[in-house]
Design a protein around this motif. Structure first.
Motif, PDB file in Angstrom:
ATOM      1  N   UNK A 440       0.816  -1.212   0.000  1.00 41.21           N
ATOM      2  CA  UNK A 440       0.000   0.000   0.000  1.00 41.21           C
ATOM      3  C   UNK A 440       0.849   1.261   0.000  1.00 41.21           C
ATOM      4  N   UNK A 441       2.103   1.142   0.428  1.00 43.81           N
ATOM      5  CA  UNK A 441       2.970   2.318   0.518  1.00 43.81           C
ATOM      6  C   UNK A 441       4.065   2.323  -0.542  1.00 43.81           C
ATOM      7  N   UNK A 442       3.920   1.467  -1.559  1.00 45.95           N
ATOM      8  CA  UNK A 442       4.936   1.412  -2.615  1.00 45.95           C
ATOM      9  C   UNK A 442       5.044   2.736  -3.349  1.00 45.95           C
ATOM     10  N   UNK A 443       3.926   3.423  -3.520  1.00 45.96           N
ATOM     11  CA  UNK A 443       3.937   4.693  -4.248  1.00 45.96           C
ATOM     12  C   UNK A 443       4.801   5.732  -3.542  1.00 45.96           C
ATOM     13  N   UNK A 444       4.801   5.727  -2.197  1.00 42.79           N
ATOM     14  CA  UNK A 444       5.627   6.688  -1.465  1.00 42.79           C
ATOM     15  C   UNK A 444       7.111   6.413  -1.687  1.00 42.79           C
ATOM     16  N   UNK A 445       7.485   5.130  -1.718  1.00 42.16           N
ATOM     17  CA  UNK A 445       8.888   4.773  -1.943  1.00 42.16           C
ATOM     18  C   UNK A 445       9.312   5.158  -3.357  1.00 42.16           C
ATOM     19  N   UNK A 446       8.441   4.883  -4.342  1.00 43.91           N
ATOM     20  CA  UNK A 446       8.772   5.236  -5.726  1.00 43.91           C
ATOM     21  C   UNK A 446       8.892   6.746  -5.892  1.00 43.91           C
ATOM     22  N   UNK A 447       8.016   7.506  -5.224  1.00 47.27           N
ATOM     23  CA  UNK A 447       8.091   8.957  -5.303  1.00 47.27           C
ATOM     24  C   UNK A 447       9.396   9.482  -4.720  1.00 47.27           C
ATOM     25  N   UNK A 448       9.833   8.885  -3.621  1.00 48.79           N
ATOM     26  CA  UNK A 448      11.093   9.312  -3.008  1.00 48.79           C
ATOM     27  C   UNK A 448      12.269   9.013  -3.938  1.00 48.79           C
ATOM     28  N   UNK A 449      12.247   7.859  -4.594  1.00 49.54           N
ATOM     29  CA  UNK A 449      13.327   7.508  -5.512  1.00 49.54           C
ATOM     30  C   UNK A 449      13.400   8.485  -6.687  1.00 49.54           C
ATOM     31  N   UNK A 450      12.249   8.920  -7.171  1.00 51.21           N
ATOM     32  CA  UNK A 450      12.244   9.828  -8.313  1.00 51.21           C
ATOM     33  C   UNK A 450      12.755  11.212  -7.931  1.00 51.21           C
ATOM     34  N   UNK A 451      12.405  11.650  -6.729  1.00 53.32           N
ATOM     35  CA  UNK A 451      12.775  13.006  -6.319  1.00 53.32           C
ATOM     36  C   UNK A 451      14.219  13.101  -5.845  1.00 53.32           C
ATOM     37  N   UNK A 452      14.724  12.042  -5.206  1.00 58.96           N
ATOM     38  CA  UNK A 452      16.086  12.053  -4.673  1.00 58.96           C
ATOM     39  C   UNK A 452      16.971  11.238  -5.597  1.00 58.96           C
ATOM     40  N   UNK A 453      17.819  11.905  -6.349  1.00 59.65           N
ATOM     41  CA  UNK A 453      18.705  11.231  -7.284  1.00 59.65           C
ATOM     42  C   UNK A 453      20.014  10.873  -6.592  1.00 59.65           C
ATOM     43  N   UNK A 454      20.397   9.622  -6.705  1.00 60.65           N
ATOM     44  CA  UNK A 454      21.628   9.133  -6.085  1.00 60.65           C
ATOM     45  C   UNK A 454      22.746   9.135  -7.114  1.00 60.65           C
ATOM     46  N   UNK A 455      23.892   9.653  -6.739  1.00 61.19           N
ATOM     47  CA  UNK A 455      25.050   9.704  -7.613  1.00 61.19           C
ATOM     48  C   UNK A 455      26.238   9.047  -6.927  1.00 61.19           C
ATOM     49  N   UNK A 456      27.099   8.459  -7.748  1.00 59.79           N
ATOM     50  CA  UNK A 456      28.329   7.875  -7.213  1.00 59.79           C
ATOM     51  C   UNK A 456      29.257   8.973  -6.732  1.00 59.79           C
ATOM     52  N   UNK A 457      29.852   8.723  -5.585  1.00 64.56           N
ATOM     53  CA  UNK A 457      30.813   9.673  -5.045  1.00 64.56           C
ATOM     54  C   UNK A 457      32.172   9.392  -5.663  1.00 64.56           C
ATOM     55  N   UNK A 458      32.712  10.281  -6.516  1.00 65.80           N
ATOM     56  CA  UNK A 458      33.990   9.985  -7.181  1.00 65.80           C
ATOM     57  C   UNK A 458      35.131   9.910  -6.177  1.00 65.80           C
ATOM     58  N   UNK A 459      36.076   9.053  -6.508  1.00 63.36           N
ATOM     59  CA  UNK A 459      37.236   8.918  -5.636  1.00 63.36           C
ATOM     60  C   UNK A 459      38.093  10.173  -5.711  1.00 63.36           C
ATOM     61  N   UNK A 460      38.458  10.657  -4.559  1.00 62.17           N
ATOM     62  CA  UNK A 460      39.276  11.856  -4.516  1.00 62.17           C
ATOM     63  C   UNK A 460      40.726  11.517  -4.813  1.00 62.17           C
ATOM     64  N   UNK A 461      41.432  12.519  -5.297  1.00 57.21           N
ATOM     65  CA  UNK A 461      42.844  12.333  -5.584  1.00 57.21           C
ATOM     66  C   UNK A 461      43.668  12.189  -4.323  1.00 57.21           C
ATOM     67  N   UNK A 462      44.914  11.912  -4.522  1.00 54.95           N
ATOM     68  CA  UNK A 462      45.791  11.694  -3.379  1.00 54.95           C
ATOM     69  C   UNK A 462      45.990  13.006  -2.622  1.00 54.95           C
ATOM     70  N   UNK A 463      45.736  13.040  -1.322  1.00 55.61           N
ATOM     71  CA  UNK A 463      45.919  14.285  -0.568  1.00 55.61           C
ATOM     72  C   UNK A 463      47.363  14.751  -0.612  1.00 55.61           C
TER      73      UNK A 463
END
Length: 594
Positions: A440-463
């Motif tokens: 019954x709450x699948x629509x809320x989860x799908x809405x959250x996925x559409x609004x919040x885009x997840x991106x890969x965090x790129x590896x930082x260079x050597x400090x």
């Protein structure tokens, strides 16, 4: 269902009442399913007759009948009088023999108005039992709550405190305190001994363990109990403390329950509650105490106040409990008002997690209205009481770990080599989300996925700071050196006892000195010599050539001071280095440490 119930009861009535075992369960499974409706009053009468015949007038108050019914079919009319009269007669007979009734009503969907009227009448009849005998009715919705409602045994509550609730030096109320909730303990598994003869009927098969204490200098001499004393480790030393010394410094508060003050209920957060819940009731039969508790509870409820209490349940108790007293107004005329006490944490027990505010982020990283709304809906979706009705009631939710344990124990007892099965459907529903609620709450989860885009965090260079860890360009080593702390306790003991930190292997010498246990002076001496060695490296460094070695030694010193509970010595030394940063030109060294 009636002929099935009568067949089951008649079958069980031919056997002595005992703890349910496999034979009884197999007998019940082999009974054919009935085709007629059941009469729960007949079941109560037959069960009570079996109890009376088995135990007679003994053990009054310990007899219990557990009735499981859907209460949707009408009860047959009695030959004389009304159904209510029949219930009164049965209730009086149960009261005279000390029989209690626990009724579990399974809610089912009713077909029409006639079935609803029959169910309402049956519920009224079951409620009527409470007027003449001790009875309790529990309504359940499915197999999980039914499993939680079944209690194999009822433990009579025992007061943990009887005495005065002190509002002031001149105002005291007589109260009794019980535990309202308690943790369900895992069963104790004792060791089993098979050394007893097989034909010994009185063998307990218990395993007894005896300890012997021997002298470290003479292992053949056993130290008697009167010559032993407890020792407690304090850094590298072991401090002996006798029982007489413990008693002399032991904190022994007086038994009491005292009021510290009142505050608004909004000031006490729900997540501050700890441990078990206690219930305060006025002393039974004491009219003045009942009136005093009722007036205080209703005044607190009207003003939305709670009380902060200091509680010591028994004389000589080692700890003091600080709790919040919340009024509990009774809805029944024959049950007096009471209080609930929840234990509160002390300041050092509170762990507040501070999260940064979105207001400090740039506008490009702030959530928009749709993202905020989706996040709010996702959090609301996790509510287990969306309509005011709890989906998992604590009193009707069994412990899945214990249920799994007993199922596995029963299987291994019958088949020792059997593999443990997968979780059955009931346990899966207890440990996982409810499929109906989740769908019954699948629509809320799908809405959250559409609004919040997840991106890969790129590896930082050597400090850049890691460049300070590299070896000079003329080094033959290709890998960078890593600053690490040495755990001297895990290293193998040296055959030669080191008494001084040298310049060739300072870390190994420091490790060996810290590991020595032939005297308490070595730890202090090792720390002091390592501090001198580090300071010498920094003082004689040219363009930072000793910074790496000094950092390694400093990390080893820090780790050892933590293990030996000597953090003050390390902190003071680090502050001393920082105060001499300009004198020794240690700016790059502290960048290396950071």
């Amino acid at each position: 269902m009636l002929n099935t119930m009568k067949s089951a009861l008649s079958c069980l009535a031919q056997k002595d009442i005992k703890v349910v075992d496999d034979l009884i369960m197999d007998t019940l499974r082999e009974l054919p399913r009935g085709t007629r409706n059941g009469d729960f009053l007949d079941a109560i009468v037959i069960g009570m007759d079996m109890l009376i015949k088995k135990f007679g007038p003994t053990n009054k108050g310990k007899h219990r009948i557990c009735l499981i019914t859907d209460a949707q079919h009408p009860v047959k009319e009695p030959d004389e009088g009304s159904k209510a009269d029949q219930v009164d007669t049965i209730g009086q007979l149960m009261k005279s023999h000390g029989v209690r009734l626990d009724c579990i009503v399974v809610r089912v969907k009713l077909a029409g108005l006639i079935e609803q009227m029959a169910a309402d009448e049956n519920i009224d009849l079951l409620n009527q039992f409470s007027k003449s005998t001790i009875s309790k009715i529990i309504h359940v919705d499915g197999s999980i709550s039914l499993l939680g409602a079944l209690r194999t045994r009822n433990i009579s509550p025992v007061t943990i405190y009887r005495g005065d609730l002190e509002l002031s030096s001149s105002m005291k109320i007589k109260v009794w305190v019980y535990k309202k909730t308690s943790e369900e303990k895992f069963p104790t598994l004792n060791k089993y001994s098979d050394k007893a003869p097989g034909n010994d009927k009185f063998a307990t098969h218990e395993l007894k363990i005896d300890y012997e204490y021997k002298n470290t200098e003479d292992f053949d001499r056993i130290v008697p109990p009167e010559q032993r004393i407890k020792g407690y480790r304090y850094g590298p030393q072991i401090v002996p403390i006798s029982s007489a010394e413990w008693e002399a410094v032991k904190f022994t508060p007086e038994k009491s329950v005292k009021l510290l003050g009142f505050t608004d209920a909004s000031n006490i957060m729900r997540h501050y509650y700890m441990k078990d819940v206690y219930v305060f009731i006025p002393e039974p039969g004491n009219v003045k105490a009942i009136l005093a508790v009722s007036s205080l509870a209703r005044a607190m409820k009207e003003m939305n106040k709670v009380a902060i209490m200091r509680c010591v349940w028994r004389q000589g108790q080692g700890n003091v409990i600080i709790g919040v007293l919340t009024p509990n107004i009774s809805s029944s005329d024959n049950i007096p008002d009471s209080f609930y006490l929840n234990v509160l944490p002390f300041a050092e027990d509170v762990r507040e997690f501070q999260f940064p505010s979105f207001s400090n982020l740039p506008a490009s990283r702030l959530p928009n209205e749709l993202q905020q709304e989706s996040s709010d809906n996702l959090v609301k979706m996790l509510d287990l009481a969306p309509d005011g009705q709890e989906l998992l009631k604590p009193e009707l939710t069994p412990n899945p770990v214990l249920q799994r344990f007993y199922q596995s124990l029963d299987l291994r007892w019958k088949h020792p080599d059997a593999q443990l099965p997968e979780l059955d459907a009931t346990l899966m529903r207890m440990t996982g989300p409810d499929p109906n609620t989740l769908s019954a709450l699948t629509s809320e989860v799908d809405s959250f996925r559409k609004q919040i885009e997840l991106k890969d965090n790129p590896k930082k260079g050597r400090p850049k700071k890691l460049a300070l860890l590299e070896k000079p360009s003329g080094s033959n080593e290709e890998t960078a050196a890593v600053v690490k702390a040495i755990d001297y306790q895990s290293a193998a003991p040296s055959a030669v006892k080191v008494e001084k930190i040298g310049h060739s292997n300072p870390l190994q010498d420091f490790e060996a000195m810290m590991a020595r246990r032939d005297g308490s002076k070595w730890v202090e001496k090792a720390i002091k010599e390592m501090q001198c060695h580090i300071y010498g490296l920094l003082e004689n460094s040219f363009l930072g050539d000793n910074f790496l070695n000094a950092a390694e030694c400093l990390m080893a010193l820090r780790s050892s001071c933590i293990l030996e509970q000597e953090p003050k010595k390390f902190n003071e030394f680090l502050h001393y280095l920082y105060e001499n940063k300009k004198k020794l030109d240690l700016h790059e060294f502290f960048e290396l440490l950071s």
